[in-house]
Motif scaffolding. Sequence first.
Motif, mmCIF file in Angstrom:
data_model
loop_
_atom_site.group_PDB
_atom_site.id
_atom_site.type_symbol
_atom_site.label_atom_id
_atom_site.label_comp_id
_atom_site.label_asym_id
_atom_site.label_seq_id
_atom_site.Cartn_x
_atom_site.Cartn_y
_atom_site.Cartn_z
ATOM 1 N N ILE A 1 63.476 23.453 21.034
ATOM 2 C CA ILE A 1 64.052 22.189 20.888
ATOM 3 C C ILE A 1 63.083 21.002 20.737
ATOM 4 O O ILE A 1 63.121 20.003 19.951
ATOM 5 C CB ILE A 1 64.963 21.841 22.216
ATOM 6 C CG1 ILE A 1 66.204 22.785 22.256
ATOM 7 C CG2 ILE A 1 65.137 20.550 22.319
ATOM 8 C CD1 ILE A 1 66.884 22.635 23.518
ATOM 9 N N LYS A 2 61.778 21.213 21.461
ATOM 10 C CA LYS A 2 60.798 20.345 21.203
ATOM 11 C C LYS A 2 60.143 20.342 19.862
ATOM 12 O O LYS A 2 60.028 19.151 19.400
ATOM 13 C CB LYS A 2 59.651 20.654 22.331
ATOM 14 C CG LYS A 2 58.779 19.747 22.755
ATOM 15 C CD LYS A 2 58.107 20.298 24.298
ATOM 16 C CE LYS A 2 56.576 20.175 23.964
ATOM 17 N NZ LYS A 2 56.054 20.576 25.214
ATOM 18 N N MET A 3 60.174 21.446 19.153
ATOM 19 C CA MET A 3 59.777 21.558 17.849
ATOM 20 C C MET A 3 60.550 20.748 16.875
ATOM 21 O O MET A 3 60.085 20.014 16.057
ATOM 22 C CB MET A 3 59.345 22.958 17.399
ATOM 23 C CG MET A 3 58.180 23.527 17.733
ATOM 24 S SD MET A 3 57.901 25.201 17.668
ATOM 25 C CE MET A 3 58.885 25.820 16.441
ATOM 26 N N ALA A 4 61.844 21.139 17.052
ATOM 27 C CA ALA A 4 62.856 20.473 16.311
ATOM 28 C C ALA A 4 62.816 18.874 16.323
ATOM 29 O O ALA A 4 62.835 18.114 15.189
ATOM 30 C CB ALA A 4 64.219 21.082 16.540
ATOM 31 N N GLN A 5 62.421 18.468 17.453
ATOM 32 C CA GLN A 5 62.535 17.138 17.886
ATOM 33 C C GLN A 5 61.458 16.398 16.989
ATOM 34 O O GLN A 5 61.325 15.401 16.647
ATOM 35 C CB GLN A 5 62.485 16.766 19.361
ATOM 36 C CG GLN A 5 64.056 16.742 19.887
ATOM 37 C CD GLN A 5 63.853 16.963 21.615
ATOM 38 O OE1 GLN A 5 62.924 17.076 21.997
ATOM 39 N NE2 GLN A 5 65.066 16.822 22.001
ATOM 40 N N ALA A 6 60.273 17.249 17.263
ATOM 41 C CA ALA A 6 58.803 16.518 16.721
ATOM 42 C C ALA A 6 59.109 16.529 15.251
ATOM 43 O O ALA A 6 58.591 15.621 14.627
ATOM 44 C CB ALA A 6 57.610 17.465 16.998
ATOM 45 N N GLN A 7 59.813 17.626 14.735
ATOM 46 C CA GLN A 7 60.052 17.558 12.952
ATOM 47 C C GLN A 7 60.823 16.198 12.777
ATOM 48 O O GLN A 7 60.616 15.864 11.790
ATOM 49 C CB GLN A 7 60.645 19.020 12.549
ATOM 50 C CG GLN A 7 59.494 19.982 12.401
ATOM 51 C CD GLN A 7 60.221 21.380 12.451
ATOM 52 O OE1 GLN A 7 61.461 21.389 12.097
ATOM 53 N NE2 GLN A 7 59.197 22.343 11.926
ATOM 54 N N GLN A 8 61.859 16.297 13.279
ATOM 55 C CA GLN A 8 62.843 15.174 13.163
ATOM 56 C C GLN A 8 61.971 13.842 13.460
ATOM 57 O O GLN A 8 62.420 12.769 12.594
ATOM 58 C CB GLN A 8 63.937 15.165 14.567
ATOM 59 C CG GLN A 8 65.214 14.506 13.960
ATOM 60 C CD GLN A 8 65.899 14.976 12.756
ATOM 61 O OE1 GLN A 8 65.730 16.138 12.359
ATOM 62 N NE2 GLN A 8 66.287 14.106 11.827
ATOM 63 N N GLY A 9 61.059 13.733 14.280
ATOM 64 C CA GLY A 9 60.283 12.498 14.412
ATOM 65 C C GLY A 9 59.438 12.309 13.320
ATOM 66 O O GLY A 9 59.238 10.878 12.997
ATOM 67 N N GLN A 10 58.913 13.209 12.749
ATOM 68 C CA GLN A 10 57.987 13.005 11.530
ATOM 69 C C GLN A 10 58.731 12.555 10.345
ATOM 70 O O GLN A 10 58.278 11.824 9.504
ATOM 71 C CB GLN A 10 57.493 14.400 11.165
ATOM 72 C CG GLN A 10 56.117 14.875 12.001
ATOM 73 C CD GLN A 10 55.770 16.223 12.063
ATOM 74 O OE1 GLN A 10 56.567 16.809 11.101
ATOM 75 N NE2 GLN A 10 54.743 16.683 12.652
#
Length: 157
Positions: A146-155
């Motif tokens: 979930i954290k990785m998906a959120q970080a990618q979304q943020g980028q």
Amino acid sequence: MKIKVIHGPNLNLLGIREVNIYGPMKLEDINKNMENIAKQNGFEIEFFQSNHEGDIIDAIQESLTDGTDGIIINPAALTHTSISIRDAITAIKKPVVEVHMSNVAAREEFRQKSMISDVVAGTITGFGPLSYHLGLISMMEILNQIKMAQAQQGQKQ
Ligand code: DQA
């Protein structure tokens, strides 16, 4: 990220209760092991045990406001009866992993129905204290993704 572990009725008696089924390990030792693993992996973890259905529902609901990212739950006998616990799990929209120490599929017929299995991310059953360990590993993996998906979304933004 924070993980909440919820233990249902009679699990406070682990180590005393039906040792032939649940083994000799006490709940506090199971919790200590989970705490060590969670901390080593950079997760916050908290534990809650209750013999009361309403208190368990409150603990699930409180996850909406207390910073909990995911729940590991062994609802014990309430697994087989509690539509309210099921509804609380559905309501909070956070990942939940169901854990059982015994292999419920190999026990009495009334234990073979879980009210929550189809609304949780997954179920781990039959490995004694290791079920909790495996539940924790699964939850940490879910939260990392979930954290990785959120970080990618943020980028992307
Ligand atoms: C249990 C299985 C339930 O059927 C039982 O009522 C428990 C413990 C388990 O961890 O194996 O109390 O959830």
